[in-house]
Motif scaffolding. Structure first.
Motif, PDB file in Angstrom:
ATOM      1  N   ARG A  24       0.841  -1.178   0.000  1.00  0.00           N
ATOM      2  CA  ARG A  24       0.000   0.000   0.000  1.00  0.00           C
ATOM      3  C   ARG A  24       0.886   1.242   0.000  1.00  0.00           C
ATOM      4  N   LYS A  25       0.564   2.154  -0.883  1.00  0.00           N
ATOM      5  CA  LYS A  25       1.396   3.354  -0.963  1.00  0.00           C
ATOM      6  C   LYS A  25       0.566   4.563  -0.541  1.00  0.00           C
ATOM      7  N   ASP A  26       1.257   5.614  -0.197  1.00  0.00           N
ATOM      8  CA  ASP A  26       0.547   6.847   0.123  1.00  0.00           C
ATOM      9  C   ASP A  26       0.112   7.516  -1.173  1.00  0.00           C
ATOM     10  N   ASP A  29       2.367   8.736  -4.240  1.00  0.00           N
ATOM     11  CA  ASP A  29       3.478   7.832  -4.425  1.00  0.00           C
ATOM     12  C   ASP A  29       3.335   7.023  -5.718  1.00  0.00           C
ATOM     13  N   HIS A  30       2.293   7.292  -6.448  1.00  0.00           N
ATOM     14  CA  HIS A  30       2.033   6.517  -7.668  1.00  0.00           C
ATOM     15  C   HIS A  30       2.533   7.276  -8.883  1.00  0.00           C
ATOM     16  N   LYS A  31       3.783   7.039  -9.237  1.00  0.00           N
ATOM     17  CA  LYS A  31       4.389   7.819 -10.313  1.00  0.00           C
ATOM     18  C   LYS A  31       3.634   7.683 -11.615  1.00  0.00           C
ATOM     19  N   PHE A  32       3.153   6.478 -11.895  1.00  0.00           N
ATOM     20  CA  PHE A  32       2.406   6.288 -13.136  1.00  0.00           C
ATOM     21  C   PHE A  32       0.959   6.742 -12.981  1.00  0.00           C
ATOM     22  N   TRP A  33       0.293   6.221 -11.947  1.00  0.00           N
ATOM     23  CA  TRP A  33      -1.141   6.514 -11.829  1.00  0.00           C
ATOM     24  C   TRP A  33      -1.422   8.003 -11.614  1.00  0.00           C
ATOM     25  N   ALA A  34      -0.461   8.719 -11.067  1.00  0.00           N
ATOM     26  CA  ALA A  34      -0.652  10.163 -10.874  1.00  0.00           C
ATOM     27  C   ALA A  34      -0.780  10.889 -12.215  1.00  0.00           C
ATOM     28  N   ASN A 162      -8.144  -6.655 -18.636  1.00  0.00           N
ATOM     29  CA  ASN A 162      -7.876  -7.800 -17.783  1.00  0.00           C
ATOM     30  C   ASN A 162      -6.618  -8.533 -18.237  1.00  0.00           C
ATOM     31  N   TYR A 163      -6.189  -9.468 -17.403  1.00  0.00           N
ATOM     32  CA  TYR A 163      -5.054 -10.352 -17.708  1.00  0.00           C
ATOM     33  C   TYR A 163      -3.763  -9.588 -17.959  1.00  0.00           C
ATOM     34  N   LEU A 164      -3.565  -8.504 -17.240  1.00  0.00           N
ATOM     35  CA  LEU A 164      -2.272  -7.823 -17.261  1.00  0.00           C
ATOM     36  C   LEU A 164      -1.261  -8.744 -16.575  1.00  0.00           C
ATOM     37  N   CYS A 165      -0.215  -9.071 -17.276  1.00  0.00           N
ATOM     38  CA  CYS A 165       0.755 -10.009 -16.712  1.00  0.00           C
ATOM     39  C   CYS A 165       2.152  -9.747 -17.264  1.00  0.00           C
ATOM     40  N   VAL A 166       3.114  -9.680 -16.361  1.00  0.00           N
ATOM     41  CA  VAL A 166       4.522  -9.535 -16.740  1.00  0.00           C
ATOM     42  C   VAL A 166       5.261 -10.741 -16.153  1.00  0.00           C
ATOM     43  N   HIS A 167       6.050 -11.375 -16.970  1.00  0.00           N
ATOM     44  CA  HIS A 167       6.824 -12.548 -16.543  1.00  0.00           C
ATOM     45  C   HIS A 167       7.572 -12.240 -15.238  1.00  0.00           C
ATOM     46  N   LEU A 170      10.773 -10.361 -15.150  1.00  0.00           N
ATOM     47  CA  LEU A 170      10.822  -8.982 -15.684  1.00  0.00           C
ATOM     48  C   LEU A 170      10.047  -7.997 -14.816  1.00  0.00           C
ATOM     49  N   ARG A 171       9.812  -8.382 -13.583  1.00  0.00           N
ATOM     50  CA  ARG A 171       9.021  -7.519 -12.693  1.00  0.00           C
ATOM     51  C   ARG A 171       9.804  -6.279 -12.258  1.00  0.00           C
ATOM     52  N   SER A 172       9.029  -5.265 -11.855  1.00  0.00           N
ATOM     53  CA  SER A 172       9.561  -4.010 -11.286  1.00  0.00           C
ATOM     54  C   SER A 172      10.456  -3.231 -12.234  1.00  0.00           C
ATOM     55  N   LYS A 173      10.255  -3.431 -13.531  1.00  0.00           N
ATOM     56  CA  LYS A 173      11.027  -2.680 -14.518  1.00  0.00           C
ATOM     57  C   LYS A 173      10.141  -1.662 -15.238  1.00  0.00           C
ATOM     58  N   ARG A 174       8.981  -1.363 -14.654  1.00  0.00           N
ATOM     59  CA  ARG A 174       8.054  -0.380 -15.212  1.00  0.00           C
ATOM     60  C   ARG A 174       7.530  -0.785 -16.591  1.00  0.00           C
ATOM     61  N   LEU A 175       7.398  -2.110 -16.811  1.00  0.00           N
ATOM     62  CA  LEU A 175       6.781  -2.571 -18.065  1.00  0.00           C
ATOM     63  C   LEU A 175       5.261  -2.422 -18.020  1.00  0.00           C
ATOM     64  N   ALA A 176       4.685  -2.603 -16.821  1.00  0.00           N
ATOM     65  CA  ALA A 176       3.220  -2.549 -16.711  1.00  0.00           C
ATOM     66  C   ALA A 176       2.670  -1.206 -17.210  1.00  0.00           C
ATOM     67  N   PRO A 177       3.255  -0.078 -16.806  1.00  0.00           N
ATOM     68  CA  PRO A 177       2.720   1.191 -17.318  1.00  0.00           C
ATOM     69  C   PRO A 177       2.777   1.293 -18.852  1.00  0.00           C
ATOM     70  N   VAL A 178       3.802   0.695 -19.464  1.00  0.00           N
ATOM     71  CA  VAL A 178       3.886   0.747 -20.932  1.00  0.00           C
ATOM     72  C   VAL A 178       2.750  -0.087 -21.555  1.00  0.00           C
TER      73      VAL A 178
HETATM   74  S1  MYA Z   1      -5.365  -7.103 -12.401  1.00  0.00           S
HETATM   75  C1  MYA Z   1      -4.239  -8.479 -12.435  1.00  0.00           C
HETATM   76  C2  MYA Z   1      -2.820  -8.005 -12.501  1.00  0.00           C
HETATM   77  N1  MYA Z   1      -1.905  -9.102 -12.696  1.00  0.00           N
HETATM   78  C3  MYA Z   1      -1.256  -9.718 -11.722  1.00  0.00           C
HETATM   79  O1  MYA Z   1      -1.371  -9.386 -10.557  1.00  0.00           O
HETATM   80  C4  MYA Z   1      -0.363 -10.874 -12.151  1.00  0.00           C
HETATM   81  C5  MYA Z   1       0.911 -10.983 -11.378  1.00  0.00           C
HETATM   82  N2  MYA Z   1       1.624  -9.708 -11.414  1.00  0.00           N
HETATM   83  C6  MYA Z   1       2.219  -9.205 -12.515  1.00  0.00           C
HETATM   84  O2  MYA Z   1       2.207  -9.772 -13.601  1.00  0.00           O
HETATM   85  C7  MYA Z   1       2.902  -7.844 -12.347  1.00  0.00           C
HETATM   86  O3  MYA Z   1       3.191  -7.653 -10.972  1.00  0.00           O
HETATM   87  C8  MYA Z   1       2.054  -6.665 -12.880  1.00  0.00           C
HETATM   88  C9  MYA Z   1       2.761  -5.337 -12.545  1.00  0.00           C
HETATM   89  C10 MYA Z   1       1.921  -6.782 -14.398  1.00  0.00           C
HETATM   90  C11 MYA Z   1       0.676  -6.631 -12.240  1.00  0.00           C
HETATM   91  N3  MYA Z   1      -3.185  -2.795 -12.245  1.00  0.00           N
HETATM   92  O4  MYA Z   1       5.956  -2.882 -14.342  1.00  0.00           O
HETATM   93  P1  MYA Z   1       5.962  -2.405 -12.939  1.00  0.00           P
HETATM   94  C12 MYA Z   1       1.221  -0.383 -11.208  1.00  0.00           C
HETATM   95  C13 MYA Z   1      -2.780  -1.554 -12.578  1.00  0.00           C
HETATM   96  O5  MYA Z   1       7.305  -1.988 -12.410  1.00  0.00           O
HETATM   97  P2  MYA Z   1       5.316  -5.100 -12.109  1.00  0.00           P
HETATM   98  C14 MYA Z   1      -5.639  -6.763 -14.080  1.00  0.00           C
HETATM   99  O6  MYA Z   1      -5.280  -7.518 -14.937  1.00  0.00           O
HETATM  100  C15 MYA Z   1       1.909  -0.003  -9.935  1.00  0.00           C
HETATM  101  O7  MYA Z   1       0.991   0.620  -9.055  1.00  0.00           O
HETATM  102  N4  MYA Z   1      -1.586  -1.048 -12.241  1.00  0.00           N
HETATM  103  O8  MYA Z   1       5.329  -3.491 -11.940  1.00  0.00           O
HETATM  104  C16 MYA Z   1      -6.323  -5.448 -14.414  1.00  0.00           C
HETATM  105  C17 MYA Z   1       2.989   0.913 -10.436  1.00  0.00           C
HETATM  106  O9  MYA Z   1       2.436   2.179 -10.790  1.00  0.00           O
HETATM  107  P3  MYA Z   1       2.569   3.426  -9.738  1.00  0.00           P
HETATM  108  C18 MYA Z   1      -0.763  -1.841 -11.538  1.00  0.00           C
HETATM  109  O10 MYA Z   1       5.033  -5.681 -10.797  1.00  0.00           O
HETATM  110  C19 MYA Z   1      -5.295  -4.519 -14.980  1.00  0.00           C
HETATM  111  C20 MYA Z   1       3.391   0.247 -11.753  1.00  0.00           C
HETATM  112  O11 MYA Z   1       2.268  -0.587 -12.147  1.00  0.00           O
HETATM  113  C21 MYA Z   1      -1.123  -3.142 -11.168  1.00  0.00           C
HETATM  114  O12 MYA Z   1       6.518  -5.580 -12.833  1.00  0.00           O
HETATM  115  C22 MYA Z   1      -5.788  -3.114 -15.163  1.00  0.00           C
HETATM  116  C23 MYA Z   1       4.606  -0.651 -11.571  1.00  0.00           C
HETATM  117  O13 MYA Z   1       4.927  -1.201 -12.818  1.00  0.00           O
HETATM  118  C24 MYA Z   1      -2.388  -3.599 -11.529  1.00  0.00           C
HETATM  119  N5  MYA Z   1      -2.831  -4.820 -11.207  1.00  0.00           N
HETATM  120  O14 MYA Z   1       4.035  -5.365 -13.046  1.00  0.00           O
HETATM  121  C25 MYA Z   1      -4.739  -2.203 -15.722  1.00  0.00           C
HETATM  122  N6  MYA Z   1      -0.097  -3.688 -10.498  1.00  0.00           N
HETATM  123  O15 MYA Z   1       4.042   3.698  -9.604  1.00  0.00           O
HETATM  124  C26 MYA Z   1      -5.191  -0.754 -15.810  1.00  0.00           C
HETATM  125  C27 MYA Z   1       0.854  -2.762 -10.441  1.00  0.00           C
HETATM  126  O16 MYA Z   1       1.793   4.548 -10.338  1.00  0.00           O
HETATM  127  C28 MYA Z   1      -6.093  -0.512 -16.994  1.00  0.00           C
HETATM  128  N7  MYA Z   1       0.461  -1.645 -11.073  1.00  0.00           N
HETATM  129  O17 MYA Z   1       1.967   2.955  -8.452  1.00  0.00           O
HETATM  130  C29 MYA Z   1      -6.442   0.966 -17.150  1.00  0.00           C
HETATM  131  C30 MYA Z   1      -7.404   1.246 -18.296  1.00  0.00           C
HETATM  132  C31 MYA Z   1      -6.690   1.154 -19.648  1.00  0.00           C
HETATM  133  C32 MYA Z   1      -7.619   1.293 -20.851  1.00  0.00           C
HETATM  134  C33 MYA Z   1      -8.202   2.686 -21.033  1.00  0.00           C
HETATM  135  C34 MYA Z   1      -9.120   2.774 -22.259  1.00  0.00           C
HETATM  136  C35 MYA Z   1      -9.671   4.136 -22.459  1.00  0.00           C
END
Ligand code: MYA
Length: 447
Positions: A24-26, A29-34, A162-167, A170-178
């Motif tokens: 949980r972050k304050d 603290d969300h560099k991307f989500w901000a 849905n189904y956001l997934c990073v191997h 490759l975690r914590s390399k800011r791939l999810a925001p991309v």
């Molecule tokens: S929820 C299911 C998510 N998948 C998993 O939990 C599977 C296992 N985990 C992983 O594969 C990785 O840990 C993931 C993060 C890929 C989750 N939703 O690349 P990073 C933010 C949104 O260094 P990693 C689902 O599928 C995090 O707060 N953001 O991190 C719905 C931080 O940003 P900030 C998330 O751990 C997805 C940044 O990512 C999530 O390597 C909806 C860190 O990136 C999360 N679940 O990869 C996505 N987890 O610094 C949004 C972490 O700001 C869709 N983060 O806090 C938005 C709408 C888009 C469409 C719009 C259309 C108009």
């Protein structure tokens, strides 16, 4: 009140996420989500519902893909190619959501993904992969499907992400925001500027939060794998007895049967009417209703009119009650199969979980909030319907039946012997402001 059943977006196996603890972050603290058009944590609720950022004409949308770190490349996944579908399945089955102590990991089947990711009108451009440039290995994925959402009194087209997934490597390399920015760009190119998604983790800012409830079906196995335990004042034998369900559904003699194609128009109408009770709901066309309830039912015929059995690779189970006199469809319910890998267990490797999906009934249909006569009748009827879902799921060999505190679930969970889990599921809207919707997160809390 909220009815968007998360669809296939249950993100918390066993429901343990440590949501409020680590991770949980304050606010701030969300560099991307901000940087994104979402309400920021701690921001004051809006006075009016609507978008945060205006839509753009197509030519003003960024035309080229976001850059990836070198050595990686984008890859549109063609889920109609069995090999590509299998690649997504394999990525997720090894790297997708786990519970907090890494005992369980969701294991969506290829059939499930095929069903969830290809609803009517899906766009293959919204099935986005990242590959290693040198060997083409799939190492990340994100997806969207089109949905029509009503939030309170406003209806709009959106994508369900849905189904956001990073191997894991490759975690914590800011791939999810991309990945998120790229799927957003692909939605913008199709004229879609809003999205809905769920996650176990807390991000800016949930529109609602639901709790998972679990109904044990196979008690000895659930104890073996430490999904549940025998409380101090209980015995295993007593727990087994308490959780035993009847062997025949109560409505079997009153018109309960598997849903069939001919039921779809009536089911669609009943569904639409029932959903008027809730403040956040998907609106479904007749074709979407057919897809949600009757595709993904697997292979092989079952005896017509029978409630028993399980088809090969069956993902979704859908039942109707047809009034024996009038032949009208008065009710339906559905659940889907979403197994989890049991990560370290010498004896068992798969937890077979059924998840309550959508249902509707014309009994006591009304929007009144109080437990007046209509609501009492409704509660009784839902108890019968969901109770029968438990019997069918037990007969089909599921170990546990899960449900969230949404729709009218809370009114029947306790009587049907569901127990509150420690997992929460947060619901989010992208680029849409509305004040928080009453999720029901307190165990045993009534709405
Ligand atoms: S929820 C299911 C998510 N998948 C998993 O939990 C599977 C296992 N985990 C992983 O594969 C990785 O840990 C993931 C993060 C890929 C989750 N939703 O690349 P990073 C933010 C949104 O260094 P990693 C689902 O599928 C995090 O707060 N953001 O991190 C719905 C931080 O940003 P900030 C998330 O751990 C997805 C940044 O990512 C999530 O390597 C909806 C860190 O990136 C999360 N679940 O990869 C996505 N987890 O610094 C949004 C972490 O700001 C869709 N983060 O806090 C938005 C709408 C888009 C469409 C719009 C259309 C108009």
């Amino acid at each position: 009140r909220m009815a968007l059943d998360h669809l296939k977006i249950m993100d918390v196996a066993k429901g343990k996420t440590g949501l409020m603890g680590k991770g949980r972050k304050d606010a701030g603290d969300h560099k991307f989500w901000a940087t994104q058009p979402v309400p920021q944590l701690g921001e004051e609720g809006p006075t009016d519902d609507g978008y945060i950022e205006a839509s753009k004409p197509r030519e003003e949308v960024r035309q080229d893909p976001y850059p990836l770190p070198k050595d990686f490349q984008w890859s549109t996944i063609d889920l109609n190619d069995p090999n590509q579908l299998k690649e997504v399945y394999e990525l997720l089955s090894l790297n997708y959501v786990e519970d907090h102590d890494a005992s369980f990991r969701f294991r969506y089947t290829a059939e499930f993904l095929d069903w969830a990711l290809k609803p009517p009108g899906y766009h293959k451009e919204w099935h986005i992969g990242v590959r290693v440039a040198s060997n083409k290995k799939l190492v990340a994925f994100i997806s969207g499907v089109p949905i029509t959402l009503r939030v309170r009194n406003k209806t709009f087209g959106a994508s369900e992400i849905n189904y956001l997934c990073v191997h894991k490597k490759l975690r914590s390399k800011r791939l999810a925001p991309v990945l998120i920015k790229e799927v957003t760009r692909q939605c913008h190119l199709m004229g879609i500027f809003q999205a809905i998604y769920t996650a176990g983790v807390l991000l800016p800012t949930p529109v609602s939060t639901c709790r998972y409830f679990h109904r044990s079906l196979n008690v000895p196995k659930l104890i073996d794998i430490k999904f549940t335990y025998v409380p101090r004042n209980q015995t295993l034998a007593r727990m087994i007895r308490l959780n035993k369900v009847a062997s025949i559904p109560h409505l079997a003699q009153h018109g309960l049967r598997e849903m069939e194609d001919k039921d779809i128009p009536e089911v669609a109408e009943l569904f639409g009417k029932y959903m008027e009770r809730f403040d956040m709901v998907p609106l479904m066309s007749v074709d979407e209703v057919r897809h949600q309830f009757l595709s993904g039912i697997g292979e092989g015929e079952r005896v017509k009119g029978s409630w028993k059995g399980r088809r090969e690779k069956q993902v979704v189970w859908s039942y109707v009650v047809e009034d024996p006199q009038t032949h009208k469809i008065t009710d339906f319910f559905s659940f889907y199969s979403l197994p989890s890998t049991i990560i370290h267990d010498p004896k068992h490797n798969l937890l077979e979980a059924a998840y309550l999906f959508y249902y509707a009934t014309d009994v006591g249909l009304r929007t009144a909030g109080n437990l007046d006569e209509g609501e009492v009748n409704l509660k009784l009827r839902l108890g019968e319907l969901i109770g029968d879902a438990l019997i069918i799921a037990a007969e089909a060999g599921f170990d546990v039946f899960n449900a969230l505190t949404l729709m009218d679930n809370v009114s029947v969970l306790q009587d049907l012997k569901f127990g509150g889990g420690d997992g929460l599921l947060n619901f989010y809207l992208y680029n849409w402001r509305t004040s928080p919707l009453a999720g029901v997160t307190g165990a045993g809390d009534r709405d």
